[in-house]
Design a protein around this motif. Sequence first.
Motif, short mmCIF file in Angstrom:
data_model
loop_
_atom_site.label_atom_id
_atom_site.label_comp_id
_atom_site.label_asym_id
_atom_site.label_seq_id
_atom_site.Cartn_x
_atom_site.Cartn_y
_atom_site.Cartn_z
N ARG A 107 -12.79 6.16 -14.45
CA ARG A 107 -13.56 6.89 -13.46
C ARG A 107 -14.07 5.90 -12.41
O ARG A 107 -14.18 4.71 -12.67
CB ARG A 107 -14.73 7.62 -14.12
N LEU A 108 -14.40 6.41 -11.24
CA LEU A 108 -14.80 5.55 -10.14
C LEU A 108 -16.31 5.50 -10.00
O LEU A 108 -16.99 6.53 -10.10
CB LEU A 108 -14.18 6.05 -8.83
N LYS A 109 -16.84 4.30 -9.78
CA LYS A 109 -18.26 4.16 -9.48
C LYS A 109 -18.56 4.79 -8.12
O LYS A 109 -17.66 4.90 -7.26
CB LYS A 109 -18.65 2.69 -9.48
N PRO A 110 -19.80 5.20 -7.90
CA PRO A 110 -20.12 5.89 -6.63
C PRO A 110 -19.80 5.08 -5.38
O PRO A 110 -19.50 5.66 -4.32
CB PRO A 110 -21.63 6.15 -6.74
N ASP A 111 -19.87 3.74 -5.47
CA ASP A 111 -19.59 2.92 -4.28
C ASP A 111 -18.14 2.45 -4.21
O ASP A 111 -17.82 1.52 -3.47
CB ASP A 111 -20.53 1.72 -4.24
N SER A 112 -17.25 3.07 -4.95
CA SER A 112 -15.84 2.70 -4.90
C SER A 112 -15.29 2.87 -3.49
O SER A 112 -15.52 3.90 -2.84
CB SER A 112 -15.03 3.56 -5.86
N PRO A 113 -14.54 1.88 -2.99
CA PRO A 113 -13.94 2.03 -1.65
C PRO A 113 -12.93 3.18 -1.60
O PRO A 113 -12.68 3.72 -0.52
CB PRO A 113 -13.27 0.68 -1.41
N ALA A 114 -12.37 3.54 -2.74
CA ALA A 114 -11.45 4.68 -2.73
C ALA A 114 -12.19 5.96 -2.36
O ALA A 114 -11.63 6.84 -1.69
CB ALA A 114 -10.80 4.83 -4.10
N LEU A 115 -13.44 6.07 -2.78
CA LEU A 115 -14.24 7.24 -2.43
C LEU A 115 -14.80 7.14 -1.02
O LEU A 115 -14.75 8.11 -0.25
CB LEU A 115 -15.39 7.41 -3.43
N LYS A 116 -15.33 5.96 -0.70
CA LYS A 116 -16.04 5.81 0.56
C LYS A 116 -15.11 5.70 1.77
O LYS A 116 -15.40 6.22 2.83
CB LYS A 116 -16.95 4.58 0.49
N LEU A 117 -13.98 5.01 1.59
CA LEU A 117 -13.10 4.75 2.73
C LEU A 117 -11.90 5.69 2.78
O LEU A 117 -11.37 5.96 3.87
CB LEU A 117 -12.61 3.30 2.69
N LEU A 118 -11.44 6.16 1.62
CA LEU A 118 -10.22 6.97 1.59
C LEU A 118 -10.47 8.42 1.20
O LEU A 118 -9.56 9.24 1.31
CB LEU A 118 -9.20 6.36 0.62
N GLY A 119 -11.69 8.72 0.76
CA GLY A 119 -11.97 10.09 0.36
C GLY A 119 -11.17 10.53 -0.85
O GLY A 119 -10.78 11.70 -0.97
N PHE A 120 -10.92 9.59 -1.78
CA PHE A 120 -10.13 9.90 -2.97
C PHE A 120 -10.80 11.02 -3.76
O PHE A 120 -11.99 10.95 -4.06
CB PHE A 120 -9.99 8.65 -3.84
N PRO A 121 -10.07 12.07 -4.12
CA PRO A 121 -10.69 13.20 -4.83
C PRO A 121 -11.04 12.82 -6.27
O PRO A 121 -10.25 12.20 -6.98
CB PRO A 121 -9.61 14.29 -4.79
N VAL A 122 -12.20 13.20 -6.70
CA VAL A 122 -12.65 12.88 -8.05
C VAL A 122 -11.99 13.83 -9.05
O VAL A 122 -11.93 15.04 -8.83
CB VAL A 122 -14.18 13.00 -8.15
N PHE A 123 -11.44 13.28 -10.14
CA PHE A 123 -11.01 14.10 -11.26
C PHE A 123 -11.40 13.36 -12.54
O PHE A 123 -11.49 12.14 -12.57
CB PHE A 123 -9.51 14.40 -11.21
N ASP A 124 -11.62 14.11 -13.59
CA ASP A 124 -12.13 13.55 -14.83
C ASP A 124 -11.01 13.46 -15.86
O ASP A 124 -10.59 14.49 -16.40
CB ASP A 124 -13.27 14.41 -15.37
#
Length: 714
Positions: A673-690
Amino acid sequence: MAVRKCESKQARIIAAQFRRLLLAGVIAVVSGSSVSAAPAADVFVSTEGNDTWSGSLEAPNGVDGPVATLGRAVEIVRSKKYAIDRRAGPLTVMVRGGTYHLDAPVVFGPADSGRPDQSIIYTAYPGERPVFSAGRRLTGWTQSPRGGWELKLSEVVEKNWNFTQLYVDGVRRSRPHLPKKGYHRIDREVAPSEEVRGRGFDRFGFARGDLRSAWQNSPDIEILILHNWSVSRLRPGRIDEATGEIWLKGKTRENWYKLTKGFRYRVDNVREALTEPGEFYLDRQSGILTYLPESGEDPQRTEVVAPRFEHAIILRPGTAHLRFENLTFAHNNWVTPPEGSTYSAGATGMPSVIVMAGVRNITFDRIAVRNTAGYGVSFGPGTMFSRVVNSEFGDMGAGAIEIGTGASSVAYAHLLTFQGDKTTASNLVENNLIFGLGRLDPAGTAIWIANAHYNVVRNNEIRDTYYTGIQIGGTLGFGVSHNRGNMLFRNLIHQLGQNVLSDMGGIYTMGISPGSIVSENVIHDVKAYDYGGWGLYPDEGSSNIVFERNLVYDTSHESYFLHYGQELLLRHNIFVNGGPTGAIGVDPLELYRKDQQINENIIVWRRQGALFRGPWTNSELRADRNLYWTLDDRSPQFSDGTTWQDWRGRLGRDVNSIIADPLFVDAAAHDYRLKPDSPALKLLGFPVFDPARAGRTSDQKLLADMPAYPRVFE
């Protein structure tokens, strides 16, 4: 991305019907039962029953009681359902606990069908565990003068029975084989005989001492040869120890099954090798079965079962609206044909315990299948709106579940003669546990779908097999395909290959399959023997498939490998620790690879490997908004020498991609799982899945106390 539309009006109708069923909750049964816990039923079956009784009582009362066999219960239901035709609710057959050794497969036909408003249910008595065995319990053992136990079987002498498996207190036992550990290796290639040239191979050279011409009962010996993705079982014709050459009876298949120098093989069913506890040998000439017991086994108390029939249950075309619940099936038979066998990948020629074709609305809920020669359940051509849910499959000779074409056992071939609609579609495989596969043919695939469409495979756990987890296909290349709209969701697939076979995938696709989606699956620990321990493997013309939100980690080769295909979309996946050769691979041959998209993925690869292996430069590829990372923070490498600058500049790929640590929660513990400050989330908008949502949603029950099963292959 272009996705082909359904090719016929019929296909659109089937898809619409299936969507309505899913929305209505008719198919997606994950838990619970339609049978009350109260022991009320129309027919009772018991090991203490009698087939002359009415079956209306749950226990004998001296003059009446339950029937003794499932076959008799089917006959009673057939007659009863007309007498109570208008009664509301299902008709129920309740089976008391114990083991039922079948005298023949139980056959269901159209006359045994329920109706949409009145299904017929075959279920276990509350709190009890009935087992239907396609084998026979062996008793009357004597002590052998050579050690061990002996039993003479007249049916074997009369050529009315043969078997190659034996189960002792529920544990698969082995025939004697050489070498005792590991394998021999083909010493050199020998040209095939003129009789089979161009159609297969029937000779090879062996090292001195590996094979003996004087072995007893040589027609019953089998040479088991491990190819890349399949095995051959062939009998020795002539063994020439002077030249070190063996002529085999029968042959392998085409050039893919060449008897190549260095290929592993072993010799099964050698009488002289019967030396170790747990081994057995059936002498077909004398009819004497010899078993060398394990420590603590006693012939008076130990249950020994030998398989008799290929199938326990056969559902003929036209059968509909039946449910089987809380029942266990075991011990089907398979014997190597006189000409030997070379099944292709998947070993789909092996028989299934439960087989059907041309049926509708058949449900298997919370069943167990164990100790088999081949597969567990085959949904043959013409099977629609049927399901296997909440069930458990363990110690399987090949795989677990087949949908579509593939099986070729005697009874199945008979079923294929029906002239009705052979469309195989809209079936559900959900919340099943599948483990311990390939114990007779290591190429068995856990779930095989071929020439079928709109099937859903969801929330299953697959583990401990020597080959592929889930395969959809059945056709090679870009020819006519009946695959479309198959959905593989949230399956947990792990411990595959185990260094036995090669050329496999956690999920393996073939041919054109418009509208198919592979999503939110977790695949890990895929270990090939030689090459091809891949996570996602689109092979042989795979086309029109979306691979999204999958997690793949710890594979012996690439996380994703493309042989050839077109219109494939790879997005929002997490790939970690592919093999040392690279993270994303493509076949080095210049094959057709049109319209490939690799977008918005997280790809973490090993330092020594290439990010992209193979001639991706010459492929029609669009890649962008991916996150790449290695532990040494270096630029992505390409096996063909392309530089990162050329990849982005001249080729225009990954212009908006980044090289950065994805910041997994705990990679060492495989928490990706990705930490909240992951660049994948912040820069690429990677969709979260569990990833934790993948796999079975209930605990193991029916096979929780199954004894440890052998590895068989090393």
